[in-house]
Design a protein around this motif. Structure first.
Motif, mmCIF file in Angstrom:
data_model
loop_
_atom_site.group_PDB
_atom_site.id
_atom_site.type_symbol
_atom_site.label_atom_id
_atom_site.label_comp_id
_atom_site.label_asym_id
_atom_site.label_seq_id
_atom_site.Cartn_x
_atom_site.Cartn_y
_atom_site.Cartn_z
ATOM 1 N N PRO A 116 -3.791 -2.979 -3.065
ATOM 2 C CA PRO A 116 -4.029 -1.847 -3.975
ATOM 3 C C PRO A 116 -3.873 -0.489 -3.307
ATOM 4 O O PRO A 116 -3.496 0.482 -3.965
ATOM 5 C CB PRO A 116 -5.478 -2.072 -4.445
ATOM 6 C CG PRO A 116 -5.730 -3.529 -4.243
ATOM 7 C CD PRO A 116 -4.934 -3.909 -3.036
ATOM 8 N N ASP A 117 -4.151 -0.413 -1.999
ATOM 9 C CA ASP A 117 -4.072 0.879 -1.312
ATOM 10 C C ASP A 117 -2.766 1.088 -0.560
ATOM 11 O O ASP A 117 -2.613 2.052 0.184
ATOM 12 C CB ASP A 117 -5.254 1.039 -0.344
ATOM 13 C CG ASP A 117 -5.307 -0.076 0.694
ATOM 14 O OD1 ASP A 117 -4.542 -1.052 0.547
ATOM 15 O OD2 ASP A 117 -6.112 0.032 1.643
ATOM 16 N N ARG A 143 0.713 0.874 -12.064
ATOM 17 C CA ARG A 143 -0.280 1.696 -11.364
ATOM 18 C C ARG A 143 -0.012 3.173 -11.636
ATOM 19 O O ARG A 143 1.143 3.580 -11.846
ATOM 20 C CB ARG A 143 -0.216 1.427 -9.857
ATOM 21 C CG ARG A 143 -0.532 -0.014 -9.471
ATOM 22 C CD ARG A 143 -0.480 -0.214 -7.964
ATOM 23 N NE ARG A 143 -0.699 -1.609 -7.607
ATOM 24 C CZ ARG A 143 -0.707 -2.074 -6.365
ATOM 25 N NH1 ARG A 143 -0.519 -1.239 -5.339
ATOM 26 N NH2 ARG A 143 -0.909 -3.363 -6.131
#
Length: 261
Positions: A116-117, A143
């Protein structure tokens, strides 16, 4: 039955472990490659995972495949199938799949994913290892700020890039995505492929946009990938060689996710 979200927004999966999907399209793109599209029950897998598949041609045999679409509540699935040398099951799926066939789907598994990062992502796909990469691309495209992503797609010959037109269109829709085709041989073989000729389109990548070599050559050409999240999928030998070169050129082991078939 089709499964939907409960009142908390979580998926109420219950005890179901096998799902049914019906073939709505079987598109033969090459002598050895077919793209199969299905619609059916919602299958609770994650983008980048594979599932076990049973087909009516060989109901007692199980093949593990990657969906080229992320999971959706409307039950859409897409699989890219290539004939394995000596593999009569894969050959039958490529040549004999028909609209209306019922497939049984089960056992989602695998760990191909994009953190996710992650802010910089490198995807390396060999042959139909492209399927989970496309699923991941469509997933991270949701995203708010998709990561900068380079997708390297490997093939033996230029015409083996069976999804070049789709990838070219994706780069127009996803400004954060760069696609680099990788081919071992600059020219196609002399023998004809009737399926390639029948679906040939003047849309894709120019020769100067193509990298000459194998996917295992990418790390030495572009590495070390010290600040990237790396995902690799394809034939086992190609994946192993690529991962070894990634590590040898300085890419951290913990930054690499890979699966072979």
């Amino acid at each position: 039955m089709t499964l939907g979200p409960d009142e908390t927004g979580a998926l109420a999966l219950g005890p179901q472990t096998e799902w049914t999907a019906t073939v709505v399209g079987a598109h033969r793109l090459r002598e050895d490659t077919t793209v199969v599209r299905l619609i059916g029950e919602f299958v609770p897998f994650a983008a980048g995972q594979s599932v076990e598949v049973r087909t009516p041609q060989h109901p007692s045999m199980v093949r593990r495949m990657y969906s080229a679409l992320p999971p959706s509540l409307d039950g859409k699935l897409e699989f890219h199938v290539r004939t394995v040398p000596g593999g009569w099951c894969s050959g039958s799926i490529v040549s004999d799949t028909r609209v209306g066939d019922e497939w049984r789907i089960s056992a989602p598994a695998g760990w191909l994913a994009v953190d996710p990062d992650a802010t910089d992502v490198v995807m390396i796909a060999d042959a139909v290892g492209l399927a989970p990469m496309r699923s991941l691309l469509l997933d991270i495209g949701r995203r708010p700020e998709p990561p900068r992503t380079h997708l390297f797609v490997g093939a033996r010959y230029p015409r083996d890039l069976y999804a070049a037109d789709m990838l070219y269109l994706l780069t127009g829709e996803m400004p954060w995505l760069t696609v680099v085709p990788v081919v071992q041989d600059e020219y196609d073989p002399d023998w004809p492929d009737q399926w390639y000729e029948s679906c040939r389109v003047d849309l894709g990548f120019h020769p100067e946009e193509t990298f000459a070599g194998t996917i295992a050559d990418i790390p030495s050409r572009f590495g070390p990938l010290t600040h990237h999240h790396v995902v690799v999928c394809g034939r086992i030998a190609a994946v192993q060689a690529t991962v070894e070169h990634l590590v040898a050129t300085g890419t951290p082991v913990e930054a690499i996710r890979h699966e072979g078939f």
